[in-house]
Design an enzyme around this catalytic site. Sequence first.
Site, PDB file in Angstrom:
ATOM      1  N   ASP A 159      41.372  -5.390  -6.381  1.00  0.00           N
ATOM      2  CA  ASP A 159      41.330  -3.942  -6.505  1.00  0.00           C
ATOM      3  C   ASP A 159      39.887  -3.476  -6.685  1.00  0.00           C
ATOM      4  O   ASP A 159      39.030  -4.228  -7.173  1.00  0.00           O
ATOM      5  CB  ASP A 159      42.152  -3.478  -7.710  1.00  0.00           C
ATOM      6  N   LYS A 160      39.635  -2.231  -6.330  1.00  0.00           N
ATOM      7  CA  LYS A 160      38.295  -1.666  -6.438  1.00  0.00           C
ATOM      8  C   LYS A 160      37.678  -1.915  -7.812  1.00  0.00           C
ATOM      9  O   LYS A 160      36.524  -2.332  -7.916  1.00  0.00           O
ATOM     10  CB  LYS A 160      38.350  -0.163  -6.156  1.00  0.00           C
TER      11      LYS A 160
END
Length: 289
Positions: A116-117
């Site tokens: 995830d970012k």
Amino acid sequence: MSKLLPEYSRSRLQEWIKARRVLLAGQPAVPKQSVWGGEAVEVQPETHPSEVPFEAEEIALHVVYEDAALLVVDKAAGMVVHPASGNWEGTLLNALLHHAPQLAGIPRAGIVHRLDKDTSGLLVVAKTLEAQTDLVRQLQARTVKREYYALVQGVVERGGRVEAPVGRHPQQRVKMAVTQSGKPAVTYYEVVERLPAHTLVRCRLETGRTHQIRVHMQSLGHPLAGDTVYGGRRAWEMAGERLLFPRQALHAARLGLIHPATGEAMEWHSPLPEDFEAMLAGLRAATPL
């Protein structure tokens, strides 16, 4: 107009009309405008970012290992892995294309799994088609070792195993959830350290579903600190001090696999990033109110 241009969706055509990119008899058309026949229609299409080849960008990468077949990156929190809506530039993929231009000839620039970012840590990238095929097979066989550190809210009494399918949330499509229509997902977790109102746990993935650790820990009543999407808090009061952590407290700390070219078992470790360590230090120094 949709009959004349069937290769484009109705929504895309409507966007072009609103953007004054469709001319009817030389004048900008408006939605639901009547056409009597014989008028000239001119369309000035706008290329969508997803239809343009991804560009190489000179972005700093922390490469912890690289050879002719693969490279391992220690991704910083805040970096998107693959271009998508809202993040067409500045991603790990763009950085990889600059670092190793030959990756342009490999699907997804050799990316075989994602973080995830706002999750930091280790991620492997294939540099050849053969390596990519092999790594995908290892992931499917669940033989790739992936361990994460997560700080969760509340006191976790003991370690355990979560086996619960993860899929798209039935109402909130930007979220994932434990749902019977989801894909099988298994997470193992163990207690590393108990802190005021929080627990540091080590999670091991058997599967790799989107947001798996975040969803599974929430399902136990222990959302990740900072993970507001799944019920975590960005800030909390401890001993009169306001402790802040603006992202989910998740770090990919260990990655192990079989080298696709040599057959050698390899493993890499990543220390906790500074913001994660600072948060732990603040909790260790605090006493719950």
